[in-house]
Write an enzyme that holds these catalytic residues in place. Sequence first.
Site, PDB file in Angstrom:
ATOM      1  N   HIS A 207       6.707  -4.097 -12.476  1.00 43.38           N
ATOM      2  CA  HIS A 207       6.067  -2.838 -11.461  1.00 43.38           C
ATOM      3  C   HIS A 207       6.602  -2.497 -10.535  1.00 43.38           C
ATOM      4  O   HIS A 207       6.384  -1.646 -10.030  1.00 43.38           O
ATOM      5  CB  HIS A 207       4.667  -3.314 -11.250  1.00 43.38           C
ATOM      6  CG  HIS A 207       4.668  -4.258 -10.087  1.00 43.38           C
ATOM      7  ND1 HIS A 207       5.217  -5.564 -10.323  1.00 43.38           N
ATOM      8  CD2 HIS A 207       4.278  -4.170  -8.691  1.00 43.38           C
ATOM      9  CE1 HIS A 207       5.045  -6.304  -8.932  1.00 43.38           C
ATOM     10  NE2 HIS A 207       4.467  -5.303  -8.336  1.00 43.38           N
TER      11      HIS A 207
HETATM   12  C1  UD1 Z   1       1.740  -3.014  -4.197  1.00 40.64           C
HETATM   13  C2  UD1 Z   1       2.769  -3.611  -3.265  1.00 40.64           C
HETATM   14  C3  UD1 Z   1       3.675  -4.511  -4.024  1.00 40.64           C
HETATM   15  C4  UD1 Z   1       2.820  -5.333  -5.016  1.00 40.64           C
HETATM   16  C5  UD1 Z   1       1.765  -4.695  -5.827  1.00 40.64           C
HETATM   17  C6  UD1 Z   1       1.054  -5.690  -6.538  1.00 40.64           C
HETATM   18  C7  UD1 Z   1       3.330  -1.942  -1.498  1.00 40.64           C
HETATM   19  C8  UD1 Z   1       4.553  -1.192  -0.667  1.00 40.64           C
HETATM   20  N1  UD1 Z   1       3.627  -2.653  -2.663  1.00 40.64           N
HETATM   21  O1  UD1 Z   1       2.477  -2.219  -5.126  1.00 40.64           O
HETATM   22  O2  UD1 Z   1       4.610  -5.182  -3.140  1.00 40.64           O
HETATM   23  O3  UD1 Z   1       3.760  -6.274  -5.492  1.00 40.64           O
HETATM   24  O4  UD1 Z   1       0.994  -4.035  -5.062  1.00 40.64           O
HETATM   25  O5  UD1 Z   1       0.503  -4.858  -7.681  1.00 40.64           O
HETATM   26  O6  UD1 Z   1       2.596  -2.306  -0.710  1.00 40.64           O
HETATM   27  N2  UD1 Z   1      -2.506   2.493  -8.725  1.00 40.64           N
HETATM   28  C9  UD1 Z   1      -3.721   2.693  -9.486  1.00 40.64           C
HETATM   29  N3  UD1 Z   1      -4.709   1.952  -9.143  1.00 40.64           N
HETATM   30  C10 UD1 Z   1      -4.760   1.284  -7.925  1.00 40.64           C
HETATM   31  C11 UD1 Z   1      -3.733   1.261  -7.264  1.00 40.64           C
HETATM   32  C12 UD1 Z   1      -2.711   1.876  -7.576  1.00 40.64           C
HETATM   33  O7  UD1 Z   1      -3.389   3.449 -10.669  1.00 40.64           O
HETATM   34  O8  UD1 Z   1      -5.962   0.637  -7.935  1.00 40.64           O
HETATM   35  C13 UD1 Z   1      -1.491   3.489  -8.965  1.00 40.64           C
HETATM   36  C14 UD1 Z   1      -1.171   4.683  -8.322  1.00 40.64           C
HETATM   37  O9  UD1 Z   1      -0.705   5.491  -9.098  1.00 40.64           O
HETATM   38  C15 UD1 Z   1      -0.267   4.036  -7.315  1.00 40.64           C
HETATM   39  C16 UD1 Z   1       0.614   3.195  -7.783  1.00 40.64           C
HETATM   40  O10 UD1 Z   1      -0.235   2.289  -8.708  1.00 40.64           O
HETATM   41  O11 UD1 Z   1       0.464   5.353  -6.568  1.00 40.64           O
HETATM   42  C17 UD1 Z   1       1.332   2.363  -6.748  1.00 40.64           C
HETATM   43  O12 UD1 Z   1       0.322   1.691  -6.002  1.00 40.64           O
HETATM   44  P1  UD1 Z   1       0.632   1.141  -4.547  1.00 40.64           P
HETATM   45  O13 UD1 Z   1      -0.613   0.504  -3.908  1.00 40.64           O
HETATM   46  O14 UD1 Z   1       1.288   2.189  -3.930  1.00 40.64           O
HETATM   47  O15 UD1 Z   1       1.632   0.385  -4.797  1.00 40.64           O
HETATM   48  P2  UD1 Z   1       1.968  -0.875  -5.971  1.00 40.64           P
HETATM   49  O16 UD1 Z   1       2.877  -0.307  -6.842  1.00 40.64           O
HETATM   50  O17 UD1 Z   1       0.707  -1.353  -6.614  1.00 40.64           O
END
Ligand code: UD1
Length: 381
Positions: A207
């Site tokens: 991821h």
């Molecule tokens: C975040 C953490 C990462 C961790 C990961 C665990 C940061 C910088 N990154 O990454 O260190 O390993 O969580 O999972 O804080 N999204 C959804 N549903 C959700 C949340 C996110 O669909 O409930 C999608 C959205 O498109 C979003 C993308 O995932 O833009 C990324 O989510 P984000 O919280 O920015 O970072 P993660 O990649 O989840």
Amino acid sequence: MKIMHVVGARPNFIKLSPVYAALSARLGVEQTVIHTGQHYDDLLSDLIFRQLDMPRPDHNLGVGSGSHAAQTAAALTRLESAMHDGRPDLVLVYGDVNSTLAAALAAAKLGIPVGHVEAGLRSRDRSMPEELNRLLVDRLADLLFTPSADADENLLAEGVAPQAIHLVGNVMIDSLVRLLPTAEAVWPGIERTLELAGRPFALVTLHRPANVDHPAVLRPLMAALCDMARDLTLIFPAHPRTRARLETLGPLPMPGPRIIAPLGYLEILALQKHAAYVITDSGGIQEETTFLGVPCLTVRPNTERPVTITLGTNQLVGQDPDALRMAVADILGGRGKDGGVPPLWDGRTGERIADILTAGMVPVERGHRAVARDEERHVRH
Ligand code: UD1
């Protein structure tokens, strides 16, 4: 003592649970849990809380997704109000996600002492957002709870006062130790649902933006996984970010890895326990496979968790599909890496943190580290 825990993303919840449970059993401690809402999908958030037997967070700030700046800024603003209203004596933050940084900064600016659980880890790779978060949070924290001796060394080298650092072990492993029996109990059902029928399989999770956001990286990695899937079933629970990127790649060769929805904590523990090997870019999974003694191939050029390599079953393969293919061939040929469990990864880290926090119930002195450093400088001159 009023303790406010701030969490935002899936791995935070798993780290919070043992600390929350240990403090719940202590007299004179009042706890509040603030969820920033960085993760909001049921599969990434509420399901994990339920499986951990955690009460629902006291507040959810609904920060949601966005650019790093937008997400961190939204969390910072909303946390400042929550801390202003809640007036905690101490804010505890976990790991290295954007919510962790926002919480440490909001608290430090309000003059509230900050404790960082999982302090001191360093990959020395500043292209990773988590590394920037780790560096900044540790500069702001007054109490630094570390999982392994390398983390202590990193903090000491950065000038952190020794008395602020507490080597307590790995809090993620506390949750694993507690819930592995439950994961084993649900394993037959998971095995049936995934139609594994007792056959060997491997687990894949990817991821990190560096791996999934660029087709030039993701496509060859997926091609390698498709090759491997000819020898062994590959189960690939895909993070929403990964699924979105995979959809842009077009159809994959069949049979290919089995791409499924994100799984709960119990399911992912059970799959790790029973996998022939694991391919991942997650931090927590590097640690969990080390504890479980399962071979782990990490698709990154570096790790902030070197103890999983020096003592555990983890191996870095970078983003090179051929290195990945070779490492898998070694494992299947019986030439995989053996490993042991690092010291203090024993399921009692939450209790050790609670012991330190409640020893004499002395409130943590804000600015303790800075004062200690000034005194040292004074002595040296
Ligand atoms: C975040 C953490 C990462 C961790 C990961 C665990 C940061 C910088 N990154 O990454 O260190 O390993 O969580 O999972 O804080 N999204 C959804 N549903 C959700 C949340 C996110 O669909 O409930 C999608 C959205 O498109 C979003 C993308 O995932 O833009 C990324 O989510 P984000 O919280 O920015 O970072 P993660 O990649 O989840």
